[in-house]
Design an enzyme around this catalytic site. Structure first.
Site, mmCIF file in Angstrom:
data_model
loop_
_atom_site.group_PDB
_atom_site.id
_atom_site.type_symbol
_atom_site.label_atom_id
_atom_site.label_comp_id
_atom_site.label_asym_id
_atom_site.label_seq_id
_atom_site.Cartn_x
_atom_site.Cartn_y
_atom_site.Cartn_z
ATOM 1 N N THR A 11 0.831 -1.221 0.000
ATOM 2 C CA THR A 11 0.000 0.000 0.000
ATOM 3 C C THR A 11 0.860 1.263 0.000
ATOM 4 O O THR A 11 0.324 2.367 -0.062
ATOM 5 C CB THR A 11 -0.912 0.028 1.247
ATOM 6 O OG1 THR A 11 -0.071 -0.158 2.406
ATOM 7 C CG2 THR A 11 -1.965 -1.071 1.204
ATOM 8 N N GLY A 12 2.166 1.118 0.093
ATOM 9 C CA GLY A 12 3.061 2.286 0.177
ATOM 10 C C GLY A 12 3.500 2.766 -1.197
ATOM 11 O O GLY A 12 3.214 2.141 -2.226
ATOM 12 N N VAL A 14 6.523 2.844 -2.559
ATOM 13 C CA VAL A 14 7.446 1.943 -3.248
ATOM 14 C C VAL A 14 6.739 0.636 -3.594
ATOM 15 O O VAL A 14 6.874 0.102 -4.693
ATOM 16 C CB VAL A 14 8.708 1.686 -2.389
ATOM 17 C CG1 VAL A 14 9.616 0.662 -3.053
ATOM 18 C CG2 VAL A 14 9.469 2.990 -2.158
ATOM 19 N N SER A 40 -4.517 -2.298 6.882
ATOM 20 C CA SER A 40 -4.813 -2.242 5.439
ATOM 21 C C SER A 40 -5.427 -3.546 4.912
ATOM 22 O O SER A 40 -5.591 -3.691 3.695
ATOM 23 C CB SER A 40 -3.537 -1.960 4.654
ATOM 24 O OG SER A 40 -2.958 -0.772 5.064
ATOM 25 N N CYS A 130 17.932 5.642 -2.409
ATOM 26 C CA CYS A 130 17.532 6.198 -3.706
ATOM 27 C C CYS A 130 18.603 7.112 -4.323
ATOM 28 O O CYS A 130 18.872 7.043 -5.526
ATOM 29 C CB CYS A 130 16.207 6.952 -3.563
ATOM 30 S SG CYS A 130 16.005 7.804 -2.000
ATOM 31 N N LYS A 215 25.132 7.513 4.221
ATOM 32 C CA LYS A 215 24.711 6.373 3.385
ATOM 33 C C LYS A 215 25.285 6.489 1.975
ATOM 34 O O LYS A 215 25.716 5.502 1.384
ATOM 35 C CB LYS A 215 23.176 6.345 3.259
ATOM 36 C CG LYS A 215 22.437 5.837 4.471
ATOM 37 C CD LYS A 215 20.926 5.984 4.213
ATOM 38 C CE LYS A 215 20.118 5.809 5.464
ATOM 39 N NZ LYS A 215 18.709 6.205 5.270
ATOM 40 N N HIS A 243 14.450 12.700 -7.787
ATOM 41 C CA HIS A 243 15.612 13.253 -7.080
ATOM 42 C C HIS A 243 16.600 13.807 -8.114
ATOM 43 O O HIS A 243 16.829 13.191 -9.164
ATOM 44 C CB HIS A 243 16.344 12.149 -6.303
ATOM 45 C CG HIS A 243 15.649 11.692 -5.046
ATOM 46 N ND1 HIS A 243 14.445 12.182 -4.614
ATOM 47 C CD2 HIS A 243 16.026 10.763 -4.128
ATOM 48 C CE1 HIS A 243 14.110 11.581 -3.481
ATOM 49 N NE2 HIS A 243 15.049 10.714 -3.168
HETATM 50 N N1 LIG Z 1 10.479 6.297 -1.257
HETATM 51 C C1 LIG Z 1 11.718 6.114 -1.703
HETATM 52 O O1 LIG Z 1 12.213 6.843 -2.582
HETATM 53 C C2 LIG Z 1 12.543 4.991 -1.160
HETATM 54 C C3 LIG Z 1 13.736 4.710 -1.774
HETATM 55 C C4 LIG Z 1 14.523 3.687 -1.294
HETATM 56 C C5 LIG Z 1 14.086 2.976 -0.189
HETATM 57 N N2 LIG Z 1 12.898 3.286 0.418
HETATM 58 C C6 LIG Z 1 12.491 2.480 1.577
HETATM 59 O O2 LIG Z 1 11.342 1.698 1.245
HETATM 60 C C7 LIG Z 1 10.534 1.503 2.395
HETATM 61 C C8 LIG Z 1 9.103 1.946 2.102
HETATM 62 O O3 LIG Z 1 9.088 3.311 1.736
HETATM 63 P P1 LIG Z 1 7.771 4.017 1.161
HETATM 64 O O4 LIG Z 1 8.245 5.317 0.646
HETATM 65 O O5 LIG Z 1 7.024 3.103 0.255
HETATM 66 O O6 LIG Z 1 6.903 4.236 2.504
HETATM 67 P P2 LIG Z 1 5.318 4.479 2.646
HETATM 68 O O7 LIG Z 1 4.751 5.073 1.406
HETATM 69 O O8 LIG Z 1 5.152 5.207 3.931
HETATM 70 O O9 LIG Z 1 4.707 2.994 2.801
HETATM 71 C C9 LIG Z 1 5.044 2.165 3.881
HETATM 72 C C10 LIG Z 1 4.500 0.752 3.642
HETATM 73 O O10 LIG Z 1 4.975 -0.105 4.690
HETATM 74 C C11 LIG Z 1 3.857 -0.747 5.301
HETATM 75 N N3 LIG Z 1 4.150 -0.982 6.709
HETATM 76 C C12 LIG Z 1 4.684 -0.107 7.595
HETATM 77 N N4 LIG Z 1 4.824 -0.719 8.808
HETATM 78 C C13 LIG Z 1 4.344 -1.967 8.663
HETATM 79 C C14 LIG Z 1 4.205 -3.082 9.547
HETATM 80 N N5 LIG Z 1 4.573 -3.015 10.834
HETATM 81 N N6 LIG Z 1 3.677 -4.223 9.057
HETATM 82 C C15 LIG Z 1 3.291 -4.307 7.780
HETATM 83 N N7 LIG Z 1 3.395 -3.297 6.880
HETATM 84 C C16 LIG Z 1 3.929 -2.142 7.335
HETATM 85 C C17 LIG Z 1 2.705 0.230 5.099
HETATM 86 O O11 LIG Z 1 1.482 -0.466 5.248
HETATM 87 P P3 LIG Z 1 0.151 0.299 5.754
HETATM 88 O O12 LIG Z 1 -0.328 1.127 4.580
HETATM 89 O O13 LIG Z 1 -0.756 -0.814 6.104
HETATM 90 O O14 LIG Z 1 0.584 1.148 6.916
HETATM 91 C C18 LIG Z 1 2.967 0.674 3.659
HETATM 92 O O15 LIG Z 1 2.542 -0.320 2.765
HETATM 93 C C19 LIG Z 1 11.237 2.285 3.524
HETATM 94 O O16 LIG Z 1 12.085 1.400 4.236
HETATM 95 C C20 LIG Z 1 12.063 3.307 2.778
HETATM 96 O O17 LIG Z 1 13.189 3.731 3.507
HETATM 97 C C21 LIG Z 1 12.109 4.265 -0.057
#
Ligand SMILES: NC(=O)c1ccc[n+]([C@@H]2O[C@H](COP(=O)([O-])OP(=O)(O)OC[C@H]3O[C@@H](n4cnc5c(N)ncnc54)[C@H](OP(=O)(O)O)[C@@H]3O)[C@@H](O)[C@H]2O)c1
Length: 340
Positions: A11-12, A14, A40, A130, A215, A243
């Site tokens: 649902t996030g 990524v 979710s 990223c 990082k 970015h």
């Molecule tokens: N965005 C970027 O550019 C990027 C780049 C590289 C790495 N990342 C990494 O990728 C990861 C996700 O980032 P995002 O940007 O997609 O974040 P996001 O949009 O906030 O989405 C977070 C996701 O994680 C799920 N989640 C959080 N806690 C959970 C738990 N305890 N159990 C099960 N599901 C859980 C959420 O589910 P719910 O909706 O149910 O809460 C949602 O699906 C992070 O570790 C981030 O550092 C992101």
């Protein structure tokens, strides 16, 4: 014949992109599961022309699944990634939790695909930050030609890099500034992000640099070459997706900008847009939804003996996260895993 694939964090930002990219690239999927937190449960997400109902990560059994693409924060990853890996499912993780673990390969396929075989130690492969991913795609072909000694980089990072709540914060603050009395108070970021820039990403370290800056140094060394010196200043800007990076590179050997341009034009994952006229370069809004790492503004740095400057832009949710993770799954499939 394909693989049984789990997308964790579906649902996030990524996670949704991982589902899109698996479908777009026709990754060989026999069965797919979309997982998120219990709140979710049942939420619908798209996978190509199919709709999947989200399942609860906490009660999911990974036994018999081949690949799990994780995109949840480090705390939850610490709990669930070992569970998946111990069940025999290979984890490709987007969080920073395993990136610096010597027993976990950190992979950008255009740069170090061969290192993927190291996954067997923990059944886990890490996806880089990223900002690092797009930078090393640009650096690798130049390093192969003229050996990079030092990189000085300033980043201009979009709010989607912080997750979906940060995108809402930029949107609400932007709207709020035009509606008298509406709340614009920062919650995700320490200062207002709308119409502003914030020179602070992730926590501060004792050295004075931020964890995001650290990082970029540590990951470039692990992925590309431990001898390369990197110094970074990472800045959050009011852009939703994409970015940008201003990169200054010092080489051991001379490399003129024209040859560098030719090298980059041929490099995997790179598209050069560099016309040296108004609009003849790429801005983040133009890279949204794209796979490429775009390079513009390639020019000599005449203040040092062998120096170049360039501008590097990519979709952080794609090359910076979801695309890179799916590319790793493709390499894993081609080189290491049997189809089910
Ligand atoms: N965005 C970027 O550019 C990027 C780049 C590289 C790495 N990342 C990494 O990728 C990861 C996700 O980032 P995002 O940007 O997609 O974040 P996001 O949009 O906030 O989405 C977070 C996701 O994680 C799920 N989640 C959080 N806690 C959970 C738990 N305890 N159990 C099960 N599901 C859980 C959420 O589910 P719910 O909706 O149910 O809460 C949602 O699906 C992070 O570790 C981030 O550092 C992101």
């Amino acid at each position: 014949m394909g693989y049984k694939v789990v997308v964790v964090g579906a649902t996030g930002n990524v996670g949704k992109e991982m589902l899109n990219i698996l479908a777009e690239r026709e990754f060989p999927v026999d069965e797919i599961a979309a997982l998120a937190s219990r709140k979710s449960l049942g939420t619908e997400v798209s996978f190509g022309d199919r709709t999947l109902k989200t399942q609860d990560l906490d009660t999911f059994d990974f036994t018999g699944w081949d690949i799990a693409l994780f995109a949840i924060g480090s705390d939850a990853t610490k709990v669930y990634a070992p569970k998946a890996a111990d069940s025999g499912c290979v984890v490709i993780d987007n969080s920073s939790l395993y990136r610096y673990d010597p027993d976990v390969p950190l992979i950008v396929p255009e740069v170090n695909a061969d290192a993927v075989v190291g996954y067997t130690k923990k059944n886990i492969i890490a996806n880089p930050n990223c900002s690092t991913a797009q930078m090393v795609v640009a650096l690798k072909p130049l390093h192969d030609r003229a050996r990079i000694k030092r990189v000085v980089v300033a980043t201009y990072q979009s709010v989607s890099g912080t997750g979906k709540e940060a995108m809402d914060e930029l949107w609400n603050q932007t709207k709020g500034l035009f509606v008298p009395g509406q709340e614009v108070e920062p919650k995700v970021y320490p200062k207002q992000i709308a119409f502003n820039v914030i020179p602070h990403i992730d926590v501060f370290l004792d050295s004075g640099e931020t964890k995001e800056e650290w990082k970029m140094v540590a990951e470039t060394k692990k992925i590309l070459d431990p001898k390369i010196k990197v110094t970074a200043t990472c800045v959050r800007v009011p852009v939703f997706v994409g970015h940008s990076e201003a990169i200054n590179i010092e080489f051991e050997d001379h490399l003129d900008w024209e040859e560098a341009t030719d090298i980059l034009r041929e490099a995997p994952g790179v598209l050069v847009v560099d016309k040296r006229e108004a609009g003849g370069y790429i801005t983040p809004i133009e890279c949204v939804g794209e796979y490429a790492t775009y390079i513009s503004r390639i020019r000599q740095d005449s203040t040092i003996e062998n120096g170049l400057n360039l501008w590097c832009v990519s979709d952080n949710l794609r090359k910076g996260a979801a695309l890179n993770a799916v590319q790793i799954a493709e390499v894993l499939g081609q080189r290491c895993l049997k189809k089910g």
